[in-house]
Design a protein around this motif. Structure first.
Motif, PDB file in Angstrom:
ATOM      1  N   GLU A 191       0.840  -1.204   0.000  1.00 53.41           N
ATOM      2  CA  GLU A 191       0.000   0.000   0.000  1.00 53.41           C
ATOM      3  C   GLU A 191       0.873   1.251   0.000  1.00 53.41           C
ATOM      4  O   GLU A 191       0.623   2.203  -0.759  1.00 53.41           O
ATOM      5  CB  GLU A 191      -0.922  -0.003   1.213  1.00 53.41           C
ATOM      6  N   LYS A 215      -6.269  -8.478   2.906  1.00 59.52           N
ATOM      7  CA  LYS A 215      -7.271  -7.427   3.029  1.00 59.52           C
ATOM      8  C   LYS A 215      -6.627  -6.066   2.790  1.00 59.52           C
ATOM      9  O   LYS A 215      -5.535  -5.791   3.289  1.00 59.52           O
ATOM     10  CB  LYS A 215      -7.925  -7.451   4.414  1.00 59.52           C
ATOM     11  N   SER A 216      -7.294  -5.244   2.017  1.00 55.78           N
ATOM     12  CA  SER A 216      -6.812  -3.889   1.769  1.00 55.78           C
ATOM     13  C   SER A 216      -7.942  -3.052   1.208  1.00 55.78           C
ATOM     14  O   SER A 216      -8.771  -3.552   0.437  1.00 55.78           O
ATOM     15  CB  SER A 216      -5.635  -3.897   0.785  1.00 55.78           C
ATOM     16  N   ASP A 217      -7.980  -1.779   1.585  1.00 55.89           N
ATOM     17  CA  ASP A 217      -8.939  -0.839   1.002  1.00 55.89           C
ATOM     18  C   ASP A 217      -8.339  -0.106  -0.188  1.00 55.89           C
ATOM     19  O   ASP A 217      -9.029   0.685  -0.843  1.00 55.89           O
ATOM     20  CB  ASP A 217      -9.383   0.185   2.061  1.00 55.89           C
ATOM     21  N   LYS A 218      -7.051  -0.391  -0.463  1.00 51.48           N
ATOM     22  CA  LYS A 218      -6.360   0.339  -1.530  1.00 51.48           C
ATOM     23  C   LYS A 218      -5.959  -0.552  -2.702  1.00 51.48           C
ATOM     24  O   LYS A 218      -5.721  -0.067  -3.804  1.00 51.48           O
ATOM     25  CB  LYS A 218      -5.109   1.010  -0.957  1.00 51.48           C
ATOM     26  N   LYS A 245      -6.638  -3.977  -5.142  1.00 54.42           N
ATOM     27  CA  LYS A 245      -7.545  -5.013  -5.622  1.00 54.42           C
ATOM     28  C   LYS A 245      -6.743  -6.288  -5.869  1.00 54.42           C
ATOM     29  O   LYS A 245      -5.640  -6.237  -6.426  1.00 54.42           O
ATOM     30  CB  LYS A 245      -8.247  -4.571  -6.908  1.00 54.42           C
ATOM     31  N   PHE A 286     -11.540  -5.824  -4.485  1.00 56.49           N
ATOM     32  CA  PHE A 286     -11.173  -5.638  -3.081  1.00 56.49           C
ATOM     33  C   PHE A 286     -11.596  -6.894  -2.321  1.00 56.49           C
ATOM     34  O   PHE A 286     -12.664  -7.433  -2.541  1.00 56.49           O
ATOM     35  CB  PHE A 286     -11.865  -4.404  -2.513  1.00 56.49           C
ATOM     36  N   ASN A 312     -12.421  -8.916   1.109  1.00 52.05           N
ATOM     37  CA  ASN A 312     -12.831  -8.840   2.504  1.00 52.05           C
ATOM     38  C   ASN A 312     -12.918 -10.249   3.052  1.00 52.05           C
ATOM     39  O   ASN A 312     -13.889 -10.962   2.804  1.00 52.05           O
ATOM     40  CB  ASN A 312     -14.183  -8.141   2.638  1.00 52.05           C
TER      41      ASN A 312
END
Length: 358
Positions: free
Chosen positions: A94, A123-126, A128, A300, A302
């Protein structure tokens, strides 16, 4: 678009003493510390093989992948149960501005006890992710085992008095409640290799290895139990641990110590092909796997929604992609559920809905 590949493997103790084994074993047990006897037993196993070469081998595999893929991808390496841990490496990615990542686990078969265990940490919000589920059918990987087994049969054995024992890491029987595809994949890979070698059914068998005491029954036959249960033995046994790709404790100890000691006790010659490690054929298989999957959808991830704790679930769930795999298999087999090894135990066939007479 900054693209990357995250190569993941199991991990190894960071020091070969009581504290190092304790930390590693506790990570494997999801934070629950094993008792001192269990820790000392595993420590003794590691000391008998000096230490595990898994990390050194994996880092070389990663470097060879970098050489093959050039600057097309940034390549990162992480472990499931030792440093560098998967979540920590994802944070580094990230910070490096990575936007898309192919996840490649260095275990060829899918199981909720293997690949899904890695997915729990992704897991990451930034970023894919595009997670490769299995790659055991890669031609170069198959050819590797065929070539190495053939060398042993033709150069070292030179007799029909042998049996090739294909082994894979066992999984708890509860896996079948989740329609885990692992067993079918192992048997399918065995059949592919046996057919290419033109092995007679009497000359090969599937067994399982490396089960641990977690208070649950494991699929059988265990390789050590199989050997002890034979009334007669051939002159030679060839052990092929095809669920692994690198030398590590479960090969160097479980096979090269425990299985070899039984062979010596029975007066049978022990053979094991070298593991793929960083052989060029393995690197070609890994590159081919990446090329086949690099245009898959990136999303993304989860883990709270796409994975589950198989030890705590009261109602077993089947991941959607597993449903798709099983549906595709059924379509290819015209709904017959056949094509599995003749050595598949009846209770496994029953769990998979296969007629035991097939």
């Amino acid at each position: 678009m900054k693209k990357s590949i995250l190569v993941m493997t199991y991990g190894s103790p960071e020091s070969y003493d009581f504290d190092g084994i304790c930390e590693f074993f506790t990570n494997i047990r999801k934070g629950k510390r094993p008792n001192d006897d269990e820790i000392n037993l595993l420590l003794g196993n590691y000391l008998k093989i000096k230490q595990s070469p898994l990390q050194e081998i994996t880092k070389k595999e990663v470097e060879l992948l970098r050489d093959e893929l050039g600057e097309e991808y940034s390549i990162y390496f992480a472990n499931k149960f030792s440093r560098p841990f998967i979540p920590d490496v994802i944070k580094t990615m990230e910070n490096d501005g990575i936007e898309q990542c192919i996840c490649l686990v260095l275990e060829p078969h899918y199981s909720i006890y293997s690949i899904m265990g890695y997915e729990r940490f992704i897991k990451s919000d930034k970023i894919k992710f595009n997670i490769i589920k299995s790659w055991y059918e890669e031609e170069e990987l198959i050819n590797y085992w065929v070539d190495e087994i053939k060398k042993i049969i033709e150069n070292d054995i030179k007799t029909d008095s042998y049996k090739a024992i294909f082994t894979a890491h066992s999984v708890p029987e509860i896996a079948f409640k989740f329609n885990d595809p692992y067993v079918e994949q192992v048997y399918n890979m065995t059949d592919i290799i046996a057919n290419k070698l033109d092995l007679h059914p009497d000359n090969y068998v599937n067994t399982w290895q490396s089960e641990s005491d977690i208070g649950m029954p494991w699929i059988k036959p265990d390789v050590l139990e199989y050997l002890k249960g034979q009334m007669q033995h051939p002159e030679h046994y060839i052990f092929i641990p095809l669920s692994f790709i690198s030398e590590h404790v479960e090969v160097l100890y479980d096979n090269d110590v425990e299985c070899k000691e039984l062979c010596e006790e029975f007066g049978v010659k022990y053979h094991r092909p070298p593991m793929p490690n960083y052989d060029p054929r393995l690197i070609k298989a890994l590159v081919s796997t990446i090329r086949k999957h690099e245009n898959n959808k990136y999303t993304f991830h989860n883990p709270e929604k796409s994975t589950f704790d198989e030890f705590k679930e009261s109602e077993p769930k089947m991941p959607e992609f597993v449903k798709e795999m099983l549906a595709k298999r059924d379509a290819n087999n015209n709904g017959s559920n056949q094509g599995n090894s003749q050595e598949m135990p009846d209770f496994v066939k029953a769990m998979l809905g296969i007629n035991k007479n097939n």
